[in-house]
Design an enzyme around this catalytic site. Structure first.
Site, mmCIF file in Angstrom:
data_model
loop_
_atom_site.group_PDB
_atom_site.id
_atom_site.type_symbol
_atom_site.label_atom_id
_atom_site.label_comp_id
_atom_site.label_asym_id
_atom_site.label_seq_id
_atom_site.Cartn_x
_atom_site.Cartn_y
_atom_site.Cartn_z
ATOM 1 N N HIS A 52 53.655 67.955 -76.555
ATOM 2 C CA HIS A 52 52.533 67.295 -75.889
ATOM 3 C C HIS A 52 52.997 66.658 -74.599
ATOM 4 O O HIS A 52 54.106 66.126 -74.505
ATOM 5 C CB HIS A 52 51.871 66.249 -76.799
ATOM 6 C CG HIS A 52 52.822 65.287 -77.416
ATOM 7 N ND1 HIS A 52 53.570 65.588 -78.524
ATOM 8 C CD2 HIS A 52 53.150 64.024 -77.069
ATOM 9 C CE1 HIS A 52 54.315 64.541 -78.849
ATOM 10 N NE2 HIS A 52 54.090 63.579 -77.975
ATOM 11 N N ASP A 83 44.900 59.386 -76.409
ATOM 12 C CA ASP A 83 45.926 58.853 -77.304
ATOM 13 C C ASP A 83 45.333 57.700 -78.111
ATOM 14 O O ASP A 83 44.606 56.854 -77.577
ATOM 15 C CB ASP A 83 47.136 58.369 -76.492
ATOM 16 C CG ASP A 83 48.362 58.164 -77.366
ATOM 17 O OD1 ASP A 83 49.347 58.900 -77.205
ATOM 18 O OD2 ASP A 83 48.333 57.247 -78.233
ATOM 19 N N ASN A 132 58.199 63.454 -74.185
ATOM 20 C CA ASN A 132 59.294 62.892 -74.958
ATOM 21 C C ASN A 132 59.891 64.016 -75.800
ATOM 22 O O ASN A 132 59.156 64.807 -76.404
ATOM 23 C CB ASN A 132 58.792 61.769 -75.867
ATOM 24 C CG ASN A 132 58.280 60.587 -75.074
ATOM 25 O OD1 ASN A 132 58.817 60.261 -74.015
ATOM 26 N ND2 ASN A 132 57.229 59.946 -75.561
ATOM 27 N N HIS A 140 52.075 63.649 -72.069
ATOM 28 C CA HIS A 140 51.303 62.412 -71.890
ATOM 29 C C HIS A 140 50.820 62.349 -70.444
ATOM 30 O O HIS A 140 51.626 62.453 -69.515
ATOM 31 C CB HIS A 140 52.172 61.176 -72.142
ATOM 32 C CG HIS A 140 52.695 61.021 -73.534
ATOM 33 N ND1 HIS A 140 52.147 60.135 -74.434
ATOM 34 C CD2 HIS A 140 53.724 61.608 -74.178
ATOM 35 C CE1 HIS A 140 52.828 60.183 -75.573
ATOM 36 N NE2 HIS A 140 53.790 61.063 -75.450
ATOM 37 N N VAL A 147 55.746 62.842 -82.711
ATOM 38 C CA VAL A 147 54.978 63.971 -83.249
ATOM 39 C C VAL A 147 55.605 65.269 -82.732
ATOM 40 O O VAL A 147 55.663 65.484 -81.513
ATOM 41 C CB VAL A 147 53.493 63.891 -82.839
ATOM 42 C CG1 VAL A 147 52.723 65.080 -83.402
ATOM 43 C CG2 VAL A 147 52.870 62.575 -83.303
#
Ligand code: AMP
Length: 114
Positions: free
Chosen positions: A100, A29, A87, A102, A96
């Site tokens: 994805h 990230d 998220n 994290h 975004v």
């Protein structure tokens, strides 16, 4: 609609890639929130969690979790633990719109999240 993450998948913009397979890519990230902060993404464009279809994407999601576990082991955070976060949408804090996961670790995490 394509996002910056598709450009990373297509190598049109650089990223610090730590894992790549046929279907999955993982990279650091750009604004790390922990000593280890990696994003694990499918190469195909799935915008967000609510676009996941279990019957269609189960294998792909399994590959993302396999990637997280491999990286956690390789980076030495598996033993003490880590956090995986998706998220989703505005209230979830998603910036975004390319799915994805994290992978956060290397420090003790607080709960509840902000
Ligand atoms: P989210 O808020 O869950 O959508 O997370 C998006 C994440 O992508 C944030 O943690 C950003 O720091 C990260 N990010 C955005 N652009 C890039 C990039 N070009 N390379 C690496 N990470 C990025």
């Amino acid at each position: 609609m394509s996002t910056i993450f598709s450009k990373i998948v297509n190598k049109e913009i650089p990223a610090n890639i730590v894992f790549e397979s046929e279907n999955v890519l993982a990279f650091k990230d750009i604004r790390p929130q922990a000593p280890v902060h990696i994003l694990i993404i499918p190469k195909i464009e799935i915008p967000k969690v609510t676009d996941i279809k279990g019957n269609e994407h189960a294998k792909l999601l399994g590959e993302m979790f396999d990637c997280a576990n491999k990286l956690a082991n390789d980076l030495g955070i598996a033993r003490n633990g880590f956090r995986l976060v998706f998220n989703c949408g505005n209230d979830g804090g998603q910036e975004v719109y390319h799915l994805h996961m994290h992978l956060l670790g290397g420090r003790h995490m607080q709960w509840p999240p902000g």
